[in-house]
Design a protein around this motif. Structure first.
Motif, PDB file in Angstrom:
ATOM      1  N   LEU A  26       0.810  -1.222   0.000  1.00 11.70           N
ATOM      2  CA  LEU A  26       0.000   0.000   0.000  1.00 11.70           C
ATOM      3  C   LEU A  26       0.845   1.274   0.000  1.00 11.70           C
ATOM      4  O   LEU A  26       0.301   2.369  -0.129  1.00 11.70           O
ATOM      5  N   GLY A  90      -7.633   7.175   0.582  1.00 12.92           N
ATOM      6  CA  GLY A  90      -6.597   7.198   1.630  1.00 12.92           C
ATOM      7  C   GLY A  90      -5.290   6.522   1.255  1.00 12.92           C
ATOM      8  O   GLY A  90      -4.393   6.417   2.080  1.00 12.92           O
ATOM      9  N   HIS A  91      -5.183   6.062   0.006  1.00 11.56           N
ATOM     10  CA  HIS A  91      -3.995   5.305  -0.367  1.00 11.56           C
ATOM     11  C   HIS A  91      -3.025   6.078  -1.262  1.00 11.56           C
ATOM     12  O   HIS A  91      -2.074   5.503  -1.788  1.00 11.56           O
ATOM     13  N   ARG A  98      -3.407  12.155   1.637  1.00  6.12           N
ATOM     14  CA  ARG A  98      -3.520  10.827   1.020  1.00  6.12           C
ATOM     15  C   ARG A  98      -4.858  10.565   0.329  1.00  6.12           C
ATOM     16  O   ARG A  98      -5.187   9.435   0.054  1.00  6.12           O
ATOM     17  N   GLY A 146       0.910   6.691  13.154  1.00  5.28           N
ATOM     18  CA  GLY A 146       1.001   5.511  12.282  1.00  5.28           C
ATOM     19  C   GLY A 146       1.666   5.857  10.958  1.00  5.28           C
ATOM     20  O   GLY A 146       2.482   5.096  10.433  1.00  5.28           O
ATOM     21  N   TRP A 147       1.330   7.037  10.467  1.00  4.85           N
ATOM     22  CA  TRP A 147       1.891   7.458   9.176  1.00  4.85           C
ATOM     23  C   TRP A 147       3.367   7.823   9.312  1.00  4.85           C
ATOM     24  O   TRP A 147       4.179   7.529   8.434  1.00  4.85           O
ATOM     25  N   ARG A 158       1.517  -1.883  14.048  1.00  4.54           N
ATOM     26  CA  ARG A 158       0.108  -1.543  14.266  1.00  4.54           C
ATOM     27  C   ARG A 158      -0.067  -1.000  15.681  1.00  4.54           C
ATOM     28  O   ARG A 158       0.626  -1.418  16.611  1.00  4.54           O
ATOM     29  N   LYS A 189       8.711  -3.221  19.677  1.00  6.98           N
ATOM     30  CA  LYS A 189       7.859  -2.150  20.208  1.00  6.98           C
ATOM     31  C   LYS A 189       8.406  -0.771  19.834  1.00  6.98           C
ATOM     32  O   LYS A 189       9.575  -0.479  20.011  1.00  6.98           O
ATOM     33  N   LEU A 209       1.846   3.041  21.786  1.00  6.52           N
ATOM     34  CA  LEU A 209       2.754   1.940  21.444  1.00  6.52           C
ATOM     35  C   LEU A 209       2.296   1.321  20.133  1.00  6.52           C
ATOM     36  O   LEU A 209       1.106   1.025  19.959  1.00  6.52           O
ATOM     37  N   ARG A 214       4.803  -9.416  12.881  1.00  3.97           N
ATOM     38  CA  ARG A 214       5.713 -10.496  12.512  1.00  3.97           C
ATOM     39  C   ARG A 214       5.386 -10.911  11.079  1.00  3.97           C
ATOM     40  O   ARG A 214       4.234 -10.778  10.645  1.00  3.97           O
TER      41      ARG A 214
HETATM   42  C1  LIG Z   1      -0.100   1.381  10.507  1.00 10.12           C
HETATM   43  C2  LIG Z   1      -0.545   1.219   9.135  1.00 10.12           C
HETATM   44  C3  LIG Z   1       0.273   1.856   8.058  1.00 10.12           C
HETATM   45  C4  LIG Z   1      -0.370   1.601   6.756  1.00 10.12           C
HETATM   46  C5  LIG Z   1       0.256   2.261   5.609  1.00 10.12           C
HETATM   47  C6  LIG Z   1      -0.610   1.992   4.424  1.00 10.12           C
HETATM   48  C7  LIG Z   1      -0.688   3.043   3.465  1.00 10.12           C
HETATM   49  C8  LIG Z   1      -1.160   4.304   3.968  1.00 10.12           C
HETATM   50  C9  LIG Z   1      -2.442   4.309   4.608  1.00 10.12           C
HETATM   51  C10 LIG Z   1      -2.607   4.785   5.850  1.00 10.12           C
HETATM   52  C11 LIG Z   1      -1.548   5.142   6.829  1.00 10.12           C
HETATM   53  C12 LIG Z   1      -1.973   5.988   7.979  1.00 10.12           C
HETATM   54  C13 LIG Z   1      -1.794   5.384   9.299  1.00 10.12           C
HETATM   55  C14 LIG Z   1      -2.966   4.609   9.672  1.00 10.12           C
HETATM   56  C15 LIG Z   1      -3.168   4.687  11.130  1.00 10.12           C
HETATM   57  C16 LIG Z   1      -4.211   3.777  11.601  1.00 10.12           C
HETATM   58  C17 LIG Z   1      -3.600   2.728  12.445  1.00 10.12           C
HETATM   59  C18 LIG Z   1      -4.617   1.838  13.008  1.00 10.12           C
HETATM   60  O1  LIG Z   1      -5.710   2.238  13.213  1.00 10.12           O
HETATM   61  S1  LIG Z   1      -4.190   0.241  13.326  1.00 10.12           S
HETATM   62  C19 LIG Z   1      -5.711  -0.461  13.885  1.00 10.12           C
HETATM   63  C20 LIG Z   1      -5.842  -0.429  15.368  1.00 10.12           C
HETATM   64  N1  LIG Z   1      -4.983  -1.398  15.971  1.00 10.12           N
HETATM   65  C21 LIG Z   1      -5.236  -2.706  15.881  1.00 10.12           C
HETATM   66  O2  LIG Z   1      -6.185  -3.174  15.293  1.00 10.12           O
HETATM   67  C22 LIG Z   1      -4.255  -3.616  16.586  1.00 10.12           C
HETATM   68  C23 LIG Z   1      -4.910  -4.872  17.080  1.00 10.12           C
HETATM   69  N2  LIG Z   1      -3.944  -5.601  17.871  1.00 10.12           N
HETATM   70  C24 LIG Z   1      -3.029  -6.409  17.298  1.00 10.12           C
HETATM   71  O3  LIG Z   1      -3.035  -6.630  16.089  1.00 10.12           O
HETATM   72  C25 LIG Z   1      -2.015  -7.011  18.217  1.00 10.12           C
HETATM   73  O4  LIG Z   1      -2.453  -6.918  19.537  1.00 10.12           O
HETATM   74  C26 LIG Z   1      -0.624  -6.309  18.100  1.00 10.12           C
HETATM   75  C27 LIG Z   1      -0.070  -6.458  16.676  1.00 10.12           C
HETATM   76  C28 LIG Z   1      -0.707  -4.800  18.433  1.00 10.12           C
HETATM   77  C29 LIG Z   1       0.330  -6.941  19.094  1.00 10.12           C
HETATM   78  O5  LIG Z   1       0.119  -8.339  19.087  1.00 10.12           O
HETATM   79  P1  LIG Z   1       1.350  -9.366  18.908  1.00 10.12           P
HETATM   80  O6  LIG Z   1       0.809 -10.742  19.109  1.00 10.12           O
HETATM   81  O7  LIG Z   1       2.043  -9.102  17.611  1.00 10.12           O
HETATM   82  O8  LIG Z   1       2.374  -8.947  20.003  1.00 10.12           O
HETATM   83  P2  LIG Z   1       2.343  -9.266  21.569  1.00 10.12           P
HETATM   84  O9  LIG Z   1       3.229 -10.433  21.780  1.00 10.12           O
HETATM   85  O10 LIG Z   1       0.965  -9.277  22.110  1.00 10.12           O
HETATM   86  O11 LIG Z   1       3.043  -7.946  22.126  1.00 10.12           O
HETATM   87  C30 LIG Z   1       4.366  -7.597  21.766  1.00 10.12           C
HETATM   88  C31 LIG Z   1       4.868  -6.692  22.861  1.00 10.12           C
HETATM   89  O12 LIG Z   1       4.025  -5.519  22.939  1.00 10.12           O
HETATM   90  C32 LIG Z   1       3.406  -5.432  24.251  1.00 10.12           C
HETATM   91  N3  LIG Z   1       2.036  -4.983  24.087  1.00 10.12           N
HETATM   92  C33 LIG Z   1       1.135  -5.374  23.169  1.00 10.12           C
HETATM   93  N4  LIG Z   1      -0.026  -4.748  23.306  1.00 10.12           N
HETATM   94  C34 LIG Z   1       0.158  -3.895  24.378  1.00 10.12           C
HETATM   95  C35 LIG Z   1      -0.696  -2.929  25.003  1.00 10.12           C
HETATM   96  N5  LIG Z   1      -1.938  -2.709  24.590  1.00 10.12           N
HETATM   97  N6  LIG Z   1      -0.186  -2.253  26.041  1.00 10.12           N
HETATM   98  C36 LIG Z   1       1.102  -2.450  26.479  1.00 10.12           C
HETATM   99  N7  LIG Z   1       1.941  -3.332  25.893  1.00 10.12           N
HETATM  100  C37 LIG Z   1       1.470  -4.045  24.874  1.00 10.12           C
HETATM  101  C38 LIG Z   1       3.446  -6.869  24.795  1.00 10.12           C
HETATM  102  O13 LIG Z   1       3.402  -6.873  26.212  1.00 10.12           O
HETATM  103  C39 LIG Z   1       4.773  -7.348  24.254  1.00 10.12           C
HETATM  104  O14 LIG Z   1       5.780  -6.778  25.025  1.00 10.12           O
HETATM  105  P3  LIG Z   1       7.130  -7.624  25.406  1.00 10.12           P
HETATM  106  O15 LIG Z   1       7.734  -8.048  24.093  1.00 10.12           O
HETATM  107  O16 LIG Z   1       6.654  -8.808  26.188  1.00 10.12           O
HETATM  108  O17 LIG Z   1       7.958  -6.654  26.169  1.00 10.12           O
END
Ligand SMILES: CCCCCCCC/C=C\CCCCCCCC(=O)SCCNC(=O)CCNC(=O)[C@H](O)C(C)(C)COP(=O)(O)OP(=O)(O)OC[C@H]1O[C@@H](n2cnc3c(N)ncnc32)[C@H](O)[C@@H]1OP(=O)(O)O
Length: 218
Positions: A26, A90-91, A98, A146-147, A158, A189, A209, A214
């Motif tokens: 994207l 938005g892309h 965007r 995020g951007w 994310r 992180k 954060l 992965r």
């Molecule tokens: C970014 C996009 C860019 C796109 C570019 C495209 C083109 C342009 C377009 C547009 C750009 C504009 C930008 C857009 C902006 C919008 C962004 C959003 O709205 S994103 C949607 C909302 N967020 C979710 O939906 C996440 C849902 N959650 C998840 O997917 C997972 O929970 C995730 C990935 C966040 C973490 O899950 P795990 O399984 O990969 O990792 P684990 O093992 O749980 O955590 C890793 C470490 O992080 C800590 N951690 C995780 N969550 C935490 C929390 N809530 N609080 C504190 N620590 C946390 C953990 O304690 C761990 O830490 P230790 O390694 O042990 O030290």
């Protein structure tokens, strides 16, 4: 190769959706520059429409006429819907804002760990008493941070959490300054912070954060 029914992403048969690969794909503008200009101008017009509508007192007849015109436009777009990778909204990663109208337009340079930008909210984003809606401010921070990350050299991530403090009323229709920075990186992180100001007044600030996806993670 088949297509994910929900997202429209092409996937190898049976292969799970890969969020990192999708975000990387994207980062390229979804069409030629002429379409980008026309699309961006269209979203700016839509933004203006929403602001004027949100601030206008219209009568019953006017509301019914607008509804009919909007219904016509909607039906002209039906059938042109595409999956997420082909979507234009938005892309346009090469253009300020965007090509979207969800949040006000802003621009940050590529490849930096911190950035400042100007932004103006319109009446579409008013919560009450000409103050910007708190959710709109959080949305701006989520998008901006995020951007900033997406434009840095770090792999796709994310939002895991985002905390917003509302320090003073954020005014509508005036230029505000936002400052965003990646404060530190710890393994997967990324910790980020942002501040929204009107002149010398801090209207809101945020910290959050982002977690690096992965390979293969949805
Ligand atoms: C970014 C996009 C860019 C796109 C570019 C495209 C083109 C342009 C377009 C547009 C750009 C504009 C930008 C857009 C902006 C919008 C962004 C959003 O709205 S994103 C949607 C909302 N967020 C979710 O939906 C996440 C849902 N959650 C998840 O997917 C997972 O929970 C995730 C990935 C966040 C973490 O899950 P795990 O399984 O990969 O990792 P684990 O093992 O749980 O955590 C890793 C470490 O992080 C800590 N951690 C995780 N969550 C935490 C929390 N809530 N609080 C504190 N620590 C946390 C953990 O304690 C761990 O830490 P230790 O390694 O042990 O030290």
């Amino acid at each position: 190769m088949s297509t994910d029914q929900q997202t429209g992403h092409a996937t190898e048969a049976g292969a799970p959706f890969d969020g990192r690969a999708a975000i990387e794909a994207l980062m390229v503008a979804p069409g030629p520059p002429a379409l980008g200009s026309a699309y961006q101008a269209m979203t700016e017009e839509l933004r203006g429409f929403l602001d004027v509508l949100a601030g206008a007192a219209i009568d019953t007849e006017h509301a019914a006429r607008l509804r009919a015109q909007l219904a016509q436009m909607t039906s002209r777009l039906r059938g042109l819907e595409v999956g997420e990778p082909q979507r234009l909204w938005g892309h346009w990663t090469d253009r300020p804002g965007r090509g979207q109208a969800l949040i006000p337009s802003y621009d940050v340079p590529k490849g930096s760990l911190e950035a400042s930008a100007t932004v103006t909210f319109g009446r579409f984003h008013v919560g009450e008493n000409m103050a910007v809606h708190g959710g709109a401010i959080s949305m701006l921070f989520d998008d901006l941070l995020g951007w900033l990350l997406a434009r840095s050299d770090l792999p796709p991530s994310r939002t895991a959490f985002l905390t917003t403090n509302f320090r003073a009323v954020t005014p509508v229709g005036v230029e505000l300054t936002v400052h965003a920075r990646i404060t530190h990186v710890e393994g997967r992180k990324r910790f980020l912070a942002a501040e929204l100001r009107h002149g010398d007044t801090v209207c809101a600030d945020a910290e959050g954060l982002w977690v690096e996806l992965r390979p293969g993670q949805p």
